[in-house]
Design a protein around this motif. Structure first.
Motif: not given
Length: 64
Positions: A6-25
């Motif tokens: 389980k990871v959090l993805i940087s807003p620099d990549l998603t262009r969203l306001a906050e880090w978002i949760p995800a799962r490494v695939i």
């Protein structure tokens, strides 16, 4: 990081306001840019980028 983490993805990549949760695939050792992580969010969106754009999720995230 490894597949299934389980990871959090940087807003620099998603262009969203906050880090978002995800799962490494997928984890790829790219000879040109280094380690590339692919992660899928709860919505099914897939983001990929260099390892520094992801951080381990150390606590559970409650979504509204």
């Amino acid at each position: 990081m490894k597949v299934g983490d389980k990871v959090l993805i940087s807003p620099d990549l998603t262009r969203l306001a906050e880090w978002i949760p995800a799962r490494v695939i997928e984890v790829e050792n790219n000879p040109f840019v280094g380690v590339v992580i692919s992660a899928e969010t709860l919505d099914g969106d897939v983001f990929f980028g260099q390892q520094d754009l992801f951080k381990p999720q150390t606590e559970e995230v409650c979504l509204p």
